[in-house]
Design a protein around this motif. Structure first.
Motif, short mmCIF file in Angstrom:
data_model
loop_
_atom_site.label_atom_id
_atom_site.label_comp_id
_atom_site.label_asym_id
_atom_site.label_seq_id
_atom_site.Cartn_x
_atom_site.Cartn_y
_atom_site.Cartn_z
N LEU A 256 25.45 69.95 -34.62
CA LEU A 256 24.48 70.36 -35.62
C LEU A 256 25.05 70.22 -37.03
O LEU A 256 24.35 69.82 -37.97
CB LEU A 256 24.05 71.80 -35.37
N ARG A 257 26.32 70.55 -37.18
CA ARG A 257 26.96 70.43 -38.50
C ARG A 257 27.01 68.98 -38.95
O ARG A 257 26.85 68.67 -40.14
CB ARG A 257 28.37 71.02 -38.45
N GLU A 269 29.48 78.25 -40.76
CA GLU A 269 28.71 79.45 -41.13
C GLU A 269 27.34 79.07 -41.67
O GLU A 269 26.33 79.72 -41.37
CB GLU A 269 29.49 80.25 -42.17
N GLN A 270 27.28 78.01 -42.48
CA GLN A 270 26.01 77.56 -43.02
C GLN A 270 25.10 77.02 -41.92
O GLN A 270 23.87 77.22 -41.95
CB GLN A 270 26.25 76.48 -44.09
N GLN A 272 25.07 78.05 -38.78
CA GLN A 272 24.56 79.21 -38.06
C GLN A 272 23.47 79.93 -38.84
O GLN A 272 22.49 80.41 -38.27
CB GLN A 272 25.72 80.16 -37.73
N GLU A 273 23.62 79.96 -40.16
CA GLU A 273 22.59 80.57 -40.99
C GLU A 273 21.31 79.72 -40.96
O GLU A 273 20.19 80.27 -40.92
CB GLU A 273 23.08 80.72 -42.44
N ARG A 274 21.47 78.40 -40.97
CA ARG A 274 20.30 77.51 -40.85
C ARG A 274 19.61 77.74 -39.50
O ARG A 274 18.38 77.77 -39.42
CB ARG A 274 20.77 76.06 -40.98
N MET A 275 20.39 77.93 -38.43
CA MET A 275 19.81 78.18 -37.11
C MET A 275 19.01 79.49 -37.13
O MET A 275 17.90 79.56 -36.60
CB MET A 275 20.90 78.25 -36.05
N ARG A 276 19.55 80.53 -37.74
CA ARG A 276 18.82 81.79 -37.83
C ARG A 276 17.50 81.60 -38.57
O ARG A 276 16.47 82.17 -38.19
CB ARG A 276 19.66 82.84 -38.57
N SER A 277 17.53 80.81 -39.63
CA SER A 277 16.33 80.58 -40.41
C SER A 277 15.28 79.84 -39.58
O SER A 277 14.09 80.22 -39.57
CB SER A 277 16.67 79.78 -41.67
N VAL A 278 15.69 78.79 -38.89
CA VAL A 278 14.76 78.01 -38.07
C VAL A 278 14.18 78.88 -36.96
O VAL A 278 12.97 78.91 -36.72
CB VAL A 278 15.44 76.77 -37.49
N LEU A 279 15.05 79.61 -36.27
CA LEU A 279 14.60 80.39 -35.12
C LEU A 279 13.87 81.67 -35.53
O LEU A 279 13.30 82.35 -34.67
CB LEU A 279 15.78 80.71 -34.20
#
Length: 354
Positions: A256-257, A269-270, A272-279
């Protein structure tokens, strides 16, 4: 002390199972091909409509779902049929789905001689890795004595609908998770509409375990008339499972990175934050409250290594009138040991539709 030790044992069992399934290299991790490019952009715009209760379709559309049935087996009192139908999603979503997922499959277990208007039927949705009908048919079969029929939907990306390049349940792109959810919601809503308006069932419900529970909550939220809604062992959002729970260890963070569709210099870290935003698009607390929240029963496990307790409580808080019931165990052990509690919740929720 014994209860505490058993709780720890259940929690550890979840982590042992998760380590074997998600940390070994027997199969690729989730999302090994990245975010999904333009498909992800499409799904983000479509799913945001759900938060206002909008499906993108006139409801109910004529001929939404018309299964073609064949009899698998029958006894003097019971019949199991399997049906196929074209997914009712709009053209954009169908174009994004793999060809293998364009046609849906469903199993239908019902008594032969009880009029549908005197019965209920519950649509059972698949949890992560549930590629066949058998588990959910076993859960639903004892409910026949309560005049409750069982309908089991095969999820897109699963079973005979699995893309050729996908290994097991490990979706190739993040967009596939959203596509799976979008198509499941529309197909389940279509089946409920068929049960109500074509088959003539008196009461209806939707249930699911884990991922299937998230989808069941979404379907219950968006269906235009009151139905029983039963999320079992499910988080309030897929972000909990992939960013907090055991599934984070089975996610291809490096792929993903490195995905060229994102910023080249993203840190882990960015990502994982993008994943939180999408999900966050799968956060059921952002969806409308169901028409009858009293007919919503969540069943959660006390020592779940996949789903933290706060997640089930967030759903209950978002839907006043709903109920959370607790079973003693972890994610895996509760799935194996507490079928009777799941069945009781189904019966109770349907009774609240009176």
């Amino acid at each position: 002390m014994v209860a505490v030790n058993l709780g720890v044992l259940h929690y550890v069992l979840d982590h042992i199972y998760g380590a074997f399934v998600h940390r070994t290299k027997l199969t690729p991790p989730f999302f090994s091909r990245g975010w999904g490019g333009s498909n992800l952009d499409l799904l983000e715009s479509i799913i945001k409509q759900f938060f206002q209760g909008v499906s993108g379709q006139k409801w109910p559309p004529p001929g939404l779902v018309q299964p073609v049935w064949r009899t698998v087996w029958e006894t003097k009192t019971t019949c199991l049929r399997e049906g196929t139908f074209k997914t009712p999603c709009d053209r954009q979503v169908i174009a994004a789905l793999p060809p293998e997922s364009h046609n849906a499959r469903v199993a239908f277990l019902a008594p032969k001689f009880v009029p549908p208007h005197q019965m209920a039927c519950v649509v059972h949705l698949a949890g992560t890795g549930d590629h066949t009908f058998e588990r959910r048919l076993r859960l639903g079969a004892p409910l026949l004595k309560e005049n409750i029929a069982t309908m089991v939907l095969e999820s897109p990306f699963y079973g005979q609908r699995r893309p050729r390049l996908q290994h097991g349940a490990k979706l190739l792109c993040v967009s596939d998770l959203l596509l799976l959810g979008k198509a499941t919601i529309e197909e389940a809503r279509g089946l409920l509409n068929w049960l109500e308006n074509e088959a003539g069932y008196g009461k209806m419900g939707v249930c699911g375990l884990s991922m299937g529970g998230v989808h069941a909550a979404m379907v219950g939220s968006l269906y235009p008339t009151p139905i029983a809604t039963l999320p079992f062992l499910s988080p309030h959002s897929a972000a909990v499972a992939f960013c907090e729970g055991i599934l984070k260890h089975g996610t291809a963070w490096e792929a993903l990175r490195e995905d060229a569709t994102q910023q080249a210099a993203m840190t882990l870290e960015q990502v994982q934050e993008r994943m939180r935003s999408v999900l966050s698009l799968t956060d059921v607390t952002r969806f409308p409250i169901p028409k009858n929240p009293n007919a919503v029963i969540f069943v959660a496990a006390t020592d779940d290594g996949y789903i933290p307790k706060h997640s089930a409580l967030e759903l209950q808080k978002a839907w006043p009138g709903s109920e959370v019931r607790w079973v003693t165990g972890g994610h895996v052990s509760s799935f194996l040991l507490h079928s009777d509690e799941f069945r009781k919740a189904i019966v109770d929720a349907l009774n609240r539709l009176n």
